[in-house]
Design an enzyme around this catalytic site. Structure first.
Site, PDB file in Angstrom:
ATOM      1  N   ARG A 199       0.817  -1.211   0.000  1.00  0.00           N
ATOM      2  CA  ARG A 199       0.000   0.000   0.000  1.00  0.00           C
ATOM      3  C   ARG A 199       0.854   1.265   0.000  1.00  0.00           C
ATOM      4  O   ARG A 199       0.549   2.237  -0.706  1.00  0.00           O
ATOM      5  CB  ARG A 199      -0.921  -0.006   1.218  1.00  0.00           C
ATOM      6  CG  ARG A 199      -1.953   1.115   1.252  1.00  0.00           C
ATOM      7  CD  ARG A 199      -3.026   0.916   0.197  1.00  0.00           C
ATOM      8  NE  ARG A 199      -2.762   1.611  -1.055  1.00  0.00           N
ATOM      9  CZ  ARG A 199      -3.231   1.220  -2.219  1.00  0.00           C
ATOM     10  NH1 ARG A 199      -3.980   0.144  -2.322  1.00  0.00           N
ATOM     11  NH2 ARG A 199      -2.955   1.903  -3.310  1.00  0.00           N
ATOM     12  N   LYS A 227       2.821  24.604  -2.694  1.00  0.00           N
ATOM     13  CA  LYS A 227       1.533  23.997  -2.326  1.00  0.00           C
ATOM     14  C   LYS A 227       1.627  22.480  -2.480  1.00  0.00           C
ATOM     15  O   LYS A 227       0.986  21.871  -3.331  1.00  0.00           O
ATOM     16  CB  LYS A 227       0.410  24.580  -3.186  1.00  0.00           C
ATOM     17  CG  LYS A 227       0.217  26.077  -2.963  1.00  0.00           C
ATOM     18  CD  LYS A 227      -0.825  26.659  -3.896  1.00  0.00           C
ATOM     19  CE  LYS A 227      -0.964  28.156  -3.699  1.00  0.00           C
ATOM     20  NZ  LYS A 227      -1.932  28.768  -4.652  1.00  0.00           N
ATOM     21  N   LYS A 287       5.412  38.537  -1.161  1.00  0.00           N
ATOM     22  CA  LYS A 287       4.052  38.412  -1.681  1.00  0.00           C
ATOM     23  C   LYS A 287       3.194  39.544  -1.132  1.00  0.00           C
ATOM     24  O   LYS A 287       3.690  40.443  -0.443  1.00  0.00           O
ATOM     25  CB  LYS A 287       3.498  37.032  -1.348  1.00  0.00           C
ATOM     26  CG  LYS A 287       4.306  35.911  -2.027  1.00  0.00           C
ATOM     27  CD  LYS A 287       3.823  34.540  -1.630  1.00  0.00           C
ATOM     28  CE  LYS A 287       2.482  34.190  -2.230  1.00  0.00           C
ATOM     29  NZ  LYS A 287       2.562  34.077  -3.707  1.00  0.00           N
ATOM     30  N   GLU A 292       5.938  39.798  -5.837  1.00  0.00           N
ATOM     31  CA  GLU A 292       4.621  39.592  -6.446  1.00  0.00           C
ATOM     32  C   GLU A 292       3.894  40.929  -6.553  1.00  0.00           C
ATOM     33  O   GLU A 292       3.891  41.711  -5.605  1.00  0.00           O
ATOM     34  CB  GLU A 292       3.803  38.633  -5.582  1.00  0.00           C
ATOM     35  CG  GLU A 292       2.363  38.439  -6.032  1.00  0.00           C
ATOM     36  CD  GLU A 292       1.554  37.663  -5.000  1.00  0.00           C
ATOM     37  OE1 GLU A 292       1.583  36.428  -5.061  1.00  0.00           O
ATOM     38  OE2 GLU A 292       0.911  38.296  -4.141  1.00  0.00           O
ATOM     39  N   ASP A 314       0.516  38.396 -10.647  1.00  0.00           N
ATOM     40  CA  ASP A 314      -0.452  37.502 -10.016  1.00  0.00           C
ATOM     41  C   ASP A 314      -1.877  37.803 -10.460  1.00  0.00           C
ATOM     42  O   ASP A 314      -2.365  38.924 -10.290  1.00  0.00           O
ATOM     43  CB  ASP A 314      -0.352  37.631  -8.489  1.00  0.00           C
ATOM     44  CG  ASP A 314      -1.195  36.588  -7.773  1.00  0.00           C
ATOM     45  OD1 ASP A 314      -1.118  35.401  -8.137  1.00  0.00           O
ATOM     46  OD2 ASP A 314      -1.945  36.972  -6.854  1.00  0.00           O
TER      47      ASP A 314
END
Length: 287
Positions: free
Chosen positions: A98, A133, A165, A199, A220
């Site tokens: 698994r 992410k 950012k 950004e 962005d």
């Protein structure tokens, strides 16, 4: 390829999670001396990723289990193809099954999805890159899978580059502080080997960011028209990255605007694991 020590660390933790006190089913149902051969079979076409990870799952359970690979990282395969074969202790194979499948199914899913994005921007200057992410604990493997699919990696972690950012900029310019000045002061504190990415979410921020010395400017959630305007305004003075809302249906149009990099969070945060199975091979005449 991901470092073997890193692979072993991740796979060992996964095995411990899956069988913290042993495999009760295998220990009760399967004779200790039973052996088996099993094949990793593709149920659908895709791009393979995770050769060393698949091998590690069986090796860490029982070093005597033999793993033979028939496909390499980045290889394309069709439905029904046999990608690997394992042979040895039946208990060991069933215990590792698994974990081995979970990891290579996910890695191959990422590689396959990445390859579709890379194909969609072929002939342009744009590179497809991943983001942070990722699944906690699996970043190394997921980044490898992106590379196996033909993509590139963005920064690995917060320690690797300076990336300002929207929330960073909100704090940095609080009280009306000038953005260009704030960025220039930040550059003075940076190590000389570090990279500064900033950004922006509006075209009118670009001039200040350029004046601040950004090496890369991330546009962005820009429209296609705004991306073209941004590329023209930057005019080669920084690497141009497009991000936000990128899908397989929009990525080719984004690439056509002339951006250098397209970051795609979906490569790792929304991917579907590929359907691969581990089938025990029953020899003819066996009972």
């Amino acid at each position: 390829m991901t470092d073997r020590r890193e692979i072993d660390r991740i796979v060992d933790a996964a095995l411990d999670e899956d069988a913290p006190w042993g495999d009760l089913t295998g220990e009760i149902l399967i004779p200790e001396d039973a052996t088996a051969t099993a094949e990793l079979v593709a149920r659908e076409p895709g791009v393979y990723s995770g050769v060393a990870v698949f091998e590690a799952a069986f090796r860490l359970v029982d070093a005597r289990i033999r793993v033979e690979a028939f496909a390499g990282d980045g290889d394309r395969f069709g439905a029904g193809d046999v990608l690997a074969r394992v042979a040895g202790s039946a208990r060991g194979i069933l215990r590792a099954e698994r974990v081995a499948l979970n990891l290579v199914q996910r890695m191959s899913g990422i590689a396959t999805l990445t390859s579709t994005y890379v194909a969609a921007v072929a002939g342009t200057r744009a590179r497809i890159v991943d983001t942070r992410k990722t699944t906690p604990g699996l970043r190394s493997l997921e980044r490898q899978a992106v590379r196996d699919g033909g993509g590139r990696n963005h920064r690995r972690s917060l320690s690797d580059a300076i990336m300002a950012k929207d929330n960073h900029l909100a704090v940095l310019t609080a009280g009306g502080r000038d953005l260009a000045t704030a960025l220039r002061e930040a550059r003075e504190r940076m190590p000389h080997t570090a990279h500064l990415e900033v950004e922006v979410d509006r075209v009118d921020q670009i001039d200040a960011v350029l004046a601040g010395g950004a090496d890369t400017i991330m546009l962005d959630n820009f429209s296609l028209g705004q991306l073209r305007e941004g590329v023209a305004r930057i005019d080669g003075r920084a690497v141009v990255e497009a991000s936000g809302g990128v899908t397989i249906d929009t990525v080719a149009d984004i690439a056509a605007t002339g951006v250098d990099v397209i970051s795609v969070g979906a490569l790792t945060h929304s991917v579907r694991s590929l359907d691969l199975g581990l089938d025990v091979v029953v020899e003819p005449g066996a009972s």
